[in-house]
Each structure stands twice: as C-alpha cells, then as structure tokens.
Motif scaffolding. Structure first.
Motif, PDB file in Angstrom:
ATOM      1  N   UNK B 109       0.867  -1.163   0.110  1.00 14.01           N
ATOM      2  CA  UNK B 109       0.003  -0.006   0.140  1.00 14.01           C
ATOM      3  C   UNK B 109       0.839   1.089   0.145  1.00 14.01           C
ATOM      4  N   UNK B 110       1.914   1.194   0.917  1.00 20.25           N
ATOM      5  CA  UNK B 110       2.910   2.691   0.763  1.00 20.25           C
ATOM      6  C   UNK B 110       3.621   2.698  -0.690  1.00 20.25           C
ATOM      7  N   UNK B 111       3.467   1.692  -1.535  1.00 18.68           N
ATOM      8  CA  UNK B 111       4.051   2.038  -2.848  1.00 18.68           C
ATOM      9  C   UNK B 111       3.130   2.672  -3.743  1.00 18.68           C
ATOM     10  N   UNK B 112       1.886   2.734  -3.045  1.00 16.27           N
ATOM     11  CA  UNK B 112       0.728   3.222  -3.914  1.00 16.27           C
ATOM     12  C   UNK B 112       1.062   4.434  -4.773  1.00 16.27           C
ATOM     13  N   UNK B 166       5.523  -3.545  15.019  1.00 13.52           N
ATOM     14  CA  UNK B 166       6.345  -2.487  14.822  1.00 13.52           C
ATOM     15  C   UNK B 166       7.199  -2.613  13.965  1.00 13.52           C
ATOM     16  N   UNK B 167       7.874  -3.850  13.491  1.00  8.03           N
ATOM     17  CA  UNK B 167       8.796  -3.745  12.422  1.00  8.03           C
ATOM     18  C   UNK B 167       8.037  -3.732  11.114  1.00  8.03           C
ATOM     19  N   UNK B 168       6.931  -4.360  10.991  1.00  4.62           N
ATOM     20  CA  UNK B 168       5.879  -3.940   9.911  1.00  4.62           C
ATOM     21  C   UNK B 168       5.743  -2.532   9.649  1.00  4.62           C
ATOM     22  N   UNK B 169       5.534  -1.607  10.695  1.00  2.74           N
ATOM     23  CA  UNK B 169       5.463  -0.487  10.395  1.00  2.74           C
ATOM     24  C   UNK B 169       6.393   0.292   9.992  1.00  2.74           C
ATOM     25  N   UNK B 170       7.622  -0.111  10.574  1.00  2.00           N
ATOM     26  CA  UNK B 170       8.923   0.530   9.880  1.00  2.00           C
ATOM     27  C   UNK B 170       9.193   0.199   8.478  1.00  2.00           C
ATOM     28  N   UNK B 171       8.953  -1.025   8.000  1.00  2.00           N
ATOM     29  CA  UNK B 171       9.048  -1.517   6.863  1.00  2.00           C
ATOM     30  C   UNK B 171       8.049  -0.747   5.763  1.00  2.00           C
ATOM     31  N   UNK B 172       6.712  -0.499   6.437  1.00  2.00           N
ATOM     32  CA  UNK B 172       5.830   0.433   5.652  1.00  2.00           C
ATOM     33  C   UNK B 172       6.244   1.774   5.284  1.00  2.00           C
ATOM     34  N   UNK B 173       6.774   2.389   6.535  1.00  2.00           N
ATOM     35  CA  UNK B 173       7.283   3.810   6.484  1.00  2.00           C
ATOM     36  C   UNK B 173       8.392   3.848   5.536  1.00  2.00           C
ATOM     37  N   UNK B 174       9.286   2.867   5.247  1.00  2.00           N
ATOM     38  CA  UNK B 174      10.299   2.809   4.505  1.00  2.00           C
ATOM     39  C   UNK B 174      10.078   2.643   2.958  1.00  2.00           C
ATOM     40  N   UNK B 175       8.861   2.028   2.988  1.00  2.00           N
ATOM     41  CA  UNK B 175       8.397   1.664   1.401  1.00  2.00           C
ATOM     42  C   UNK B 175       7.888   3.122   0.909  1.00  2.00           C
TER      43      UNK B 175
ATOM     44  N   UNK C 318      -7.647   2.155   8.054  1.00  2.89           N
ATOM     45  CA  UNK C 318      -7.068   3.095   9.021  1.00  2.89           C
ATOM     46  C   UNK C 318      -6.807   4.532   8.087  1.00  2.89           C
ATOM     47  N   UNK C 319      -7.826   5.427   8.229  1.00  2.00           N
ATOM     48  CA  UNK C 319      -7.545   6.586   7.401  1.00  2.00           C
ATOM     49  C   UNK C 319      -6.386   7.053   7.666  1.00  2.00           C
ATOM     50  N   UNK C 320      -6.122   7.611   8.932  1.00  8.48           N
ATOM     51  CA  UNK C 320      -4.867   8.346   9.235  1.00  8.48           C
ATOM     52  C   UNK C 320      -3.553   7.727   8.906  1.00  8.48           C
ATOM     53  N   UNK C 321      -3.388   6.340   8.966  1.00  4.85           N
ATOM     54  CA  UNK C 321      -2.292   5.499   8.513  1.00  4.85           C
ATOM     55  C   UNK C 321      -2.068   5.646   7.084  1.00  4.85           C
ATOM     56  N   UNK C 322      -3.457   5.464   6.336  1.00  7.33           N
ATOM     57  CA  UNK C 322      -3.443   5.826   4.791  1.00  7.33           C
ATOM     58  C   UNK C 322      -2.781   6.826   4.283  1.00  7.33           C
ATOM     59  N   UNK C 323      -3.329   7.983   5.061  1.00  7.37           N
ATOM     60  CA  UNK C 323      -2.712   9.323   4.913  1.00  7.37           C
ATOM     61  C   UNK C 323      -1.310   9.317   4.842  1.00  7.37           C
ATOM     62  N   UNK C 324      -0.781   8.902   5.914  1.00  4.86           N
ATOM     63  CA  UNK C 324       0.713   8.903   6.090  1.00  4.86           C
ATOM     64  C   UNK C 324       1.315   7.976   5.292  1.00  4.86           C
ATOM     65  N   UNK C 325       0.758   7.260   4.572  1.00  9.14           N
ATOM     66  CA  UNK C 325       1.459   6.376   3.461  1.00  9.14           C
ATOM     67  C   UNK C 325       1.356   7.033   2.123  1.00  9.14           C
TER      68      UNK C 325
END
Lengths: 374, 266, 464
Positions: B109-112, B166-175, C318-325
C-alpha cells in the motif's frame, strides 16, 4: 535507493477571506436569500396564511421534538442511530388506537362508575391511554435494546446500525401483515373531541360543519396540548439529567463509558434506562401525533422518525435543548415547504437542510467542538 | 545550537511552530533544525506536545503559526499524503497497521504513490500493470527481508506479535521512500531486550537507507543510547537541547521529568 | 404444500449458484504457457473468453424456445435478469461500504437515476425524439470534461472549503447541462426523421442501431449516475461515517420524491410521476445482461487487485495511517463512491429495459436496504459473497418463497419480509462478517504471492 522527492510548486493556500473561500458562502447566501424572498412575499401577500403555516409548523415541530429526544439521548450515550425509534412511535399510535377503539379505555372511569363527570372521565381516560402506550413502548424498547443492541456493544458501530435497521424492518413488515395492522391507512378514533377556534376579530369557536371565514387563523386544543406536553417533558428531562442520580450517571456514561463503569455506575442499566426514557417520549409523541393527524398506518413512523433524527443532528446530537431547537426548525421548514413550494418536496427539504447545516457546522447548532484526536 | 554544518541548508527546518487547540496551547514557538543524516531525539514528559509536533510536520494538523521547511520547501498547507510523497515517512505511537490485510499488502500500500500505472491500466490489464505490480512485489519483499519479516509475508497483520508489528510499521514507512523518518515512541511497550534489538534496528536502517531520523521517545535510555542531538519539550515549549551528555545533566530536564521535589530528593 | 415445486425451486437455486461458480472458475483459469510455432503463447486468456462464451451460450440455449418449450420460462428469465442487476448494484455498494468502509444508503437512489435515465433515452428514441440520447450523451461527456478541468484547477489549491469546490463543480455541471440541451435542439432536426414514431419505426429505431442506442443509453445512464454521485459525494463524504449514512439515505429519499413528481416538479411528462413510466422498450436480452454483469465483475475485480484497490482497502482499515502512507484519502473515497454508483446506474439501465415499466415504488428507500442486506449476508469485502448472495436472494425470496408461500395462502408471501430482517438480525449477532467473510473464489481470488527466494542478505535482528 531513489528518492521520490520532486520539486513541487508551493501550494496556493486558500485563505478564509479570499474570493474562492467565499464562493461557497455566496452559494449558501443565494439559497438563503431565495428562501427569505419566498417567505417575505408570502408574508406580505397573505399574512394570516403565513401565520397559519407557522402554527402548523409549531405543531409538527413539537411532536418531532418528542421523538428527537430519544434519538439524541441514545446517540449521545451509545453512538447508535436507533432506527427502530420511529417504529416505537408507530407502535404507540396503534396501542392507543386499540385501547380506544376496542376497549374504550379513554372512557373507563365513566364505564366503571356510571355517573362519573364526563369531562373528567375523558381526561383521566386519555391520560391512562397515553400511559398505557408509554408503558408498552418502554417494554418494547427495552426488549429491543437487550436482544438486538446489547450483544453488539463491543462490535463495530456499523454492525449495531445494521441491526437497528433490521429491527426497524421487522417491526414495519410485521405490522404490514394483514392480521396485524395491515398496510392500509386506518382512521384513528380520537379519545377526545378536537375543539378548534379561529382568530379573526377575536377568538371564535368553530362550529362543526362550518368552515371558518377567509383570513382566519385556526388553532385547536390538540396544538395547545402538544405544546404543553412537550414543554413539560423538556423541563422534566432537564431536571432528570441535571439533578437526579440517574441523570448524572447518564451524563457520565455518555462521556466515558469505561470510567463510568469504574466509578460504580451500572452502565448497562443506564443504557436501558436511556432507551426507556426515549421510548416513553416517543410514545407520548405517537399518541399526540395520531390525535392531531388522525390517520395511522404501519409505515407512519418512518418519515417522522427520520426527520426527528435529522432534527437531533441539526441541533447537535447528544444535546437535549439542541434536539428541541432542531425539531422546531424542522417543523417550520416542513410547514413552509408544503405551504409555499410543494408538498411532496417537504421530505426532500429536511435532508437538504441537514446536509447544509452539517457542512457549515459539522457538530450541529448546539454541538460541542470536537476534541483533539489522539 | 552547536551545529557543525553551518551554512549548509538543513534537511528539515522548523521555525516558530505553534499550535492552539481552542484556547489550549499545545505547542508554542517550536524550533528545530535537522541536517541530512542526523539522528535526532525529541523527548519530554507525557502531554508535552511531541506528537503534536509530529502531526504538524506530517500535515495532520495545520499549524497555527510557523513554518516547516523540508529540503527548502515550506510544507505548511500541504495535505498529509503530499508531505509523505515529498519524502517523510512515519510510524505511530499506537501501532496503526492495516490490521485485516496481509503484511505484504501493508507494505505494498505504501508503494501506491509510486505505482506508476493508472487505474485504466489495471482495468484493461495492460502489460505495464503486470510489470509494475511485479516490481512493487519485489521491492516490498526486499523490504520485508531486510526487516526479517519474510516468513510473515502472507500473514494477516493483526495476528503478528507486537514486536513484529512494529517492524512491519517501519517497513511500511520505508516503502514510502523517505529521506526523513519520523518514529513516534518506537519502544513503547517493549522490554529491555526488545529495546536493545530496536536500537540495533534503527542504526541498521539508518545506515542502509541513508536516512535522517527524528525520534520521539518517552524512555530516556533509548534516546540517550542512539541519538546525536536531543531536544526536550515540556508544556509545548523547548526547555533544553544538546547532546545526550548535556541533556542528562540539565537540571531543567530532570525537573520536567521527575518534578521539582523529586529532583532535589534525587 | 407442493413438494415437487419446492424441490424444483431448490434445484434451480443450487443450479444457478453452481453456474456462477463455474463462470467465475472458467474466467479465472490460468494455464501454463505453451509453445506454438516457436513462440511462447499464454492460452489462458483464450480459454477464459471461450469459457465465458460457453457460459453465456448455456443459458441462452436454455432460454431459447424449441417448439414453444424452453427449459427456463419467462418467470425464470425474469429472476435471472433481476439477479444480474441486483448483483451489479450490490457489487457497487460493496465497493463503497465493504471495501472502502463508507456506509452508504444511497445506492438505491443511483440505481433509480440510472434506470430512469436509460429508460428515458430509449423511450424517447422509439417515439421519434432523439433529444434524450443527445442531451444525456453530450451532457455527461461535457460534464465529465468540465469536472476534470475544475479538478485540475482545484488541485493547486489547499484548504479550499469543500462548499466552495462543490459550488464550482455545480456551476460547471449546470453549464454543461445547458450546452447539452442546446446540442439536443440542434441535433433533433438531423436525427428525428430517421427515428419514425411509435407505430412506424425508422431506420435508426430498429435492428442494430437500436441495440447500439440501448448500449449507449445504459452506459450514459451509468456515467450520469456517477457524475451525480461525484457532485453529491464531494461535500457529503467529508461528513464522517454516521452522517454520511444518513445523508445518503436522504439522497435516496430525495430521488424517490423527484420520481414521484417527475411530471410536475421535473419537466418529464413521459415519466408520468407516481403512476409509473410505461412503454419502455424491452431491450434487455440475456446477451446484454450477461455482458454488463461480466463487465462489472471484471472491472471491479481488476480495480480491487490493483494498487488503487489496495489504497481503497487501506482507507477502510485506517484513514490516518493511509494518509501517512501517501494515499489521498478524500480522493480515494470519492473514487470508490463514484465507481460504485456507476455500477448502480448500469444496473438500473439494464433493469429498466427488461421490466419495461418503472414505478417509483420500486425505488422506495425501504426497498433500498436490500443491497445492503445482500452485501452483509455475502460478506463485506467479498465479491464472491456478493454475487452468490444477490442471486441466492433473488431466487430464494422472489422465486422460491413467493411461489411456494403463494400456494399456501395469498397472505403468506408478505411473510418473507418479516423473515429476512430476522435472519439479518441473527446473522449480525452470530456471524457479523457475513456468510462468506472475505473469501473469494476462482477469477476473483487474489493470487497468493510466493515467498521470495532468500538471497541470504543481512537483515536486522538476526541475533534472536
């Protein structure tokens, strides 16, 4: 690792005073001015008709206020749009209908004690009928709450909403069955005679079979009863919420459920009580509505219910005075729309007003501003 | 501020950031400057306004006053998703994964924003769609591998243990391909062993992805262990800044954390 | 009770569900690439299309009369078409609510808009009036362009009050409508002579041109519903879940009111207000119903499996998380709402042309809870569930129960509406995620991505 940072044009921030921000306000202004214009020409054209519409609106608005209280209290405490509330209103009308039509409950003192003062008998009988409707509706509401909503208290809110829709449908379609209430409009036998006066050069009684002259404003005793009852309920509710132990418990529960529980409040009981109080007011409204508009049917609760909910949102959901003010606005809007624009559009207007108000002030007129989100 | 790279534009420069909630002043006149490659800590007691600063940087709140410059561009007024796209990734204090989706999907999703194909490509199933999708999968899997999460790839995110989430969250942020990573209390709810691992990971990520990191933390030991510079907030204001050693000895900081009486007693 | 009739109805339900699963399976078949004349060729697509054609043909054959006898009678084909339209509407709603998490009660309104728009186009066409098609066609195209242009203009602005954006879009759309009306007036003398009238059909009002007009009518109706949903959704989606639900319910009620008064408040005498619109050409054949159904399923599935689909899901989670992505939440919500309404509009167009008669009663908001109930039954976020539940629901409630209860007593069929809220209640209490949860089948199943072959790179926390 490539970077996605691209040079971006600095954004143009629309300041609240720029023309672009004003476009929306101008749009609202145009709509508002148009409404004022329509009202103004009609006011000057036929003032008595205008006054009559205002009175019709007041009558509707006060009934909506009775229903809206239940919505606003229940939403305030469990954040649930209790769709079945409008059907509780309908059930109340039918209970009173059967009580009057089949059992002549509205005249019980006279029937038990022949020679009882007839007018006193009517008063006592009518009050008994209303109380009976209220008791049955309270039982119904508590049953609904226990069976359908309580098990879902920890579930996502939408699940409870869908259940509420299910309960509402069940009541409606069960009522639609021929051996229950059927789908017909049923003429409602009033427990007491409606007395109408007209105001033109003083107050006169409208004789039966005589139409009041042109330019007269008519008012009826039911209007006065509705206003009186609603104000009484408002005062009672203010007292209940502000001064009594259960009222404080209700406010605490609506504010913070877990903490209220820790403070020794029996949250489930408080919630049931809220449903019960709301249902009793809706029941009162149902009987009065049926007396004022004496034609009842199974689906009669749908639109008043929705409009009362809109009124509650309009006033700021969770706020008791808000529900009252919202209901008055809804009543006026509806009466004016059916009087001056077109009768069928009165349902549409309700929702247009809702959307506009929510866009301008998302928390409603009396709503408190939202807290900081975590 | 004892800034070594004077003259170079900082990566993130916050000036006069202020936020009011109604009459409540959550953050007032906050200044911070971070150079590329630094690891900076932002600490303070509960309710000091740290997360509010984060939310203003990432655009979730519109600042009442002040500027947030990133790579020289003022971010104030951008929508949160645009700020993310300029290169700021973040994690949340209370983990906010897309809990009903798989771990891989969470990262994908973060790569969207970088997917590189339009909705019409996907509706018509063009070759570009398949090519880009494959690329996204590969990139996401690479990230999962780096974060040691490969074996959880097809698990539903909410079923993972806390540390892994927590690690998934960081991976997602890195994406999100960030230059600046904002970590909001990454050590919350962790035991000392996990905190050690976390500190290792932050170092590792920073080296491998050439990141600048701004870290909010409640627990002193984490910040002291890894941050080069520390800013301390209390009641919405900066009360101290400097390197860990200076912060440790600063009486104001001790007072903020332990209270006046406690500071004396200690 | 008539046991054979009941068994027969049950068999029909099972058969139709089996048919659907077969269809979904054949559309989703993946084969290994084969070498033909030295080239690697993927035969999957060919097999999928061929399978689809066979699936279409099977029912077509069953519908065809041989010596006056066909396997499926008119009642069955009616159920079939009804189920197809219901599937489209319910899929659209599932996209909005099940996948995107926006609780909407307005789907039925968009369905009604689609039905009336498409019906008006073809009704006017067969009665020698080309303006319906031209006005709606030009209107939706120019309207779409105007919306895109205004969107482009607004994309540079930040913190624009939503009411202002809405007003701009509204003015743009109204202007597009005015242009469209003039275009209709200009085109009328050119086209009308070829249309004939209701008795003597012209060249363009029969055969292939009529089919093309029907196709355009349905598509334009879908786009029109989508544009209305855009205008409506833009301000209303910003309200938040409960209020959005109640506002969309209000939308359904407004649409219903307008339908009842289409000949008085709205200038469409041919719609005949509350009396109902009659004389709509019955153009929906199994070909069209099947085609639109498969199109809707394919489009929706292709969106869901793409990056866009994942962004839609993330907003639900999660809307907020989606925004932050980096996901534009407002845009994503609006997009899913518009696409969902588009499907509803298409469904409406198909419905209008098989039933041939539109009465506002069919679009009452009480009936409008049906798609919601269907997607809750089938499972929020499950396309397979929605499709199964739509067909099962129509064939069970409208088919089996109506037939069988009708034989017991004339009163009995109304009992089914008492039973299904009860079922809904039980379902919510016992299994709130729906019968199928989010399980998908065949074509709709997202492929499981195999684990990466590790290149034994140094990762973090390896010293565990």
């Amino acid at each position: 690792m490539q970077s996605v940072s691209k040079p971006q044009k600095p954004p143009v921030i629309v300041s609240p005073n720029s023309f672009l921000a004003w476009i929306g306000k101008i749009f609202l202004l145009v709509i508002g001015l148009f409404a004022v214009y329509i009202l103004a020409i009609n006011l000057f054209d036929k003032p008595y008709l205008f006054a009559q519409n205002v009175i019709n609106g007041i009558q509707l608005g006060f009934v909506y206020a009775l229903i809206a209280l239940g919505y606003t209290m229940v939403y305030g405490i469990v954040k649930l749009i209790n769709f079945a509330h409008g059907d509780v209103f309908m059930v109340s009308a039918f209970v009173s209908f059967f009580a009057v039509e089949r059992f002549a409950l509205h005249q019980w003192p006279q029937r038990l004690f022949p020679g009882f003062n007839p007018s006193l008998s009517t008063v006592i009988g009518t009050v008994t009928t209303i109380l009976l409707s209220m008791v049955i509706c309270v039982l119904l509401a508590i049953t609904i709450e226990r069976v359908a909503y309580k098990p879902l208290r920890e579930a996502p809110r939408i699940a409870a909403l869908i259940t509420a829709i299910g309960v509402s449908f069940f009541l409606e379609y069960f009522g639609l069955l021929n051996f229950v209430f059927s789908a017909r409009y049923i003429p409602y036998q009033r427990p007491f005679e409606v007395v109408t006066w007209y105001i033109k050069d003083g107050i006169h009684l409208v004789e039966s079979g005589v139409t009041p002259p042109d330019g007269a404003i008519t008012i009826s005793n039911i209007l006065i009863i509705i206003i009186f009852a609603t104000i009484l309920v408002q005062i009672f509710l203010q007292y209940l919420v502000r001064r009594t132990k259960i009222g404080i418990a209700m406010r605490a529960t609506s504010f913070d459920k877990p903490t209220a529980r820790l403070m020794g409040i029996q949250v489930d009981k408080v919630i049931s009580f809220t449903f019960a109080i709301g249902a009793s007011f809706a029941a009162l409204g149902g009987v009065l509505y049926a007396i004022a508009y004496p034609s009842i049917r199974t689906l009669m609760g749908v639109y008043p219910g929705l409009k009362a909910f809109v009124a509650a949102v309009l006033g700021g959901i969770g706020s008791i005075p808000g529900a009252f003010v919202g209901a008055l606005i809804m009543g006026q809007a509806e009466a004016m729309t059916s009087g001056y624009i077109s009768t069928p559009m009165r349902d549409a207007i309700a929702f247009s007003i809702l959307i506009l108000v929510l866009l301008i002030k998302p928390t409603g007129i009396f709503g408190e501003p939202e807290k900081e989100k975590a | 501020m004892n800034d070594i790279n004077v003259g170079k534009t900082p990566l993130l420069q916050i000036e006069g950031l202020t936020k009011f909630f109604g009459g409540l002043r959550a953050v007032s006149d906050f200044n911070l400057s971070i150079n590329s490659g630094e690891l900076v800590g932002l600490i303070g007691p509960n309710g000091a306004g740290k997360t509010t600063v984060f939310n203003q940087i990432t655009g979730i709140y519109l600042p009442t006053k002040g500027t947030v410059k990133f790579n020289g561009i003022n971010l104030v007024g951008f929508e949160p998703h645009e700020i993310t796209r300029t290169g700021i990734g973040r994690t949340f204090q209370n983990i906010r994964l897309f809990s009903n989706l798989s771990v891989l999907d969470n990262v994908r999703i973060a790569f969207h924003p970088q997917s590189g194909y339009s909705m019409f490509d996907s509706i018509l199933s063009t070759s570009r769609f398949f090519k880009r999708e494959q690329e996204i999968i590969e990139k996401a899997q690479e990230l999962l591998e780096v974060m040691n999460l490969s074996r959880f790839q097809n698990e539903i995110a909410r079923n993972l243990p806390y540390g892994e989430q927590r690690r998934v969250e960081i991976a997602r942020a890195l994406a999100c391909q960030p230059q600046l990573l904002l970590l909001d209390e990454p050590a919350a709810g962790m035991n000392p062993k996990e905190i050690m691992q976390l500190m290792d990971m932050i170092h590792f990520v920073r080296e491998n992805f050439k990141l600048t990191i701004l870290l909010i933390e409640h627990q002193m030991r984490v910040v002291m262990g890894i941050c080069e510079y520390i800013t301390v907030m209390d009641f919405g204001e900066i009360i101290a800044r400097g390197n860990p050693k200076e912060i440790q000895d600063n009486p104001k900081v001790i007072e903020a954390y332990l209270g006046k009486g406690a500071a004396n007693a200690a | 009770m008539d046991i054979t009739a009941m068994i027969f109805s049950l068999v029909k339900i099972v058969a139709v569900i089996a048919y659907l699963y077969g269809l979904l399976w054949v559309l989703g078949v993946k084969l290994k690439k084969v070498e033909i004349a030295g080239k690697l060729v993927d035969p999957s697509l060919g097999v999928n299309i061929f399978g689809g054609v066979i699936a279409f043909g099977v029912i077509q054959l069953a519908l065809t009369k041989f010596n006056g006898f066909s396997l499926l009678n008119d009642f069955d084909s009616g159920l079939l078409y009804q189920a197809c339209t219901m599937t489209m509407v319910a899929l659209g709603l599932n996209l909005i609510y099940g996948f995107n998490g926006q609780f909407s009660l307005g789907q039925w309104g968009f369905y009604g808009i689609g039905a009336y728009t498409a019906a008006d186009i073809t009704y006017r066409w067969v009665n020698g009036d080309s303006r319906g098609l031209v006005v709606v066609g030009v209107g939706v195209i120019i309207g779409g362009l105007v919306i895109l242009l205004i969107g482009k203009f607004l994309s540079n602005l930040r913190r624009m009050p939503v009411l202002s954006s809405f007003t701009l879009y509204l003015i743009g759309s109204i202007l597009a409508g005015v242009v469209a009306v003039y275009a209709g007036k200009l085109a009328a003398p050119l086209l009308d002579p070829f249309l004939g009238d209701s008795l003597n059909k012209g060249v363009l009002a029969q055969g292939l041109p009529m089919q093309v007009v029907f196709f355009l009518a349905v598509v334009f109706a879908g786009i029109f519903a989508a544009e209305v949903s855009f205008l409506f959704g833009l301000p209303v989606l910003s309200l938040g879940s409960d209020y959005f639900g109640i506002a969309t319910l209000g939308f359904s009620i407004v649409v219903y009111t307008l339908m009842v008064n289409s000949d008085t408040i709205l200038p469409f005498p041919e719609m005949k207000g509350g009396r109902g619109m009659i004389g709509i050409p019955k153009l929906t054949t199994w070909f069209w119903a099947f085609l639109f159904l498969v199109l809707v399923i394919v489009i929706m599935r292709n969106i869901i499996r793409s990056s866009t689909g994942r962004s839609i899901l993330s907003v639900r989670e999660d809307e907020t998380a989606a925004r932050s992505m980096g996901i534009d939440v407002a845009r994503t919500k609006l997009m899913s709402f518009v696409i969902g309404s588009f499907f509803a509009g298409i469904g409406g167009g198909v419905y209008a042309h098989f039933i041939g008669f539109l009465s506002p009663g069919a679009f009452d908001f009480l009936v409008g809870f049906n798609p919601l109930i269907i997607i809750v039954f089938g499972g929020l976020g499950s396309m397979t569930g929605t499709i199964t539940a739509s067909f099962g629901w129509i064939f069970f409630l409208e088919g089996m129960l109506r037939e069988i209860l009708g034989k017991i007593s004339p009163e009995a069929p109304s009992w089914r509406y008492v039973l299904y809220p009860l079922t809904l209640l039980l379902l919510m209490l016992v299994r709130p995620q729906g019968l199928l949860g989010s399980v998908e089948w065949g074509f709709l199943k997202s492929k499981i991505i195999p684990l990466r072959k590790s290149e034994t790179r140094e990762g973090v926390n390896n010293h565990e």
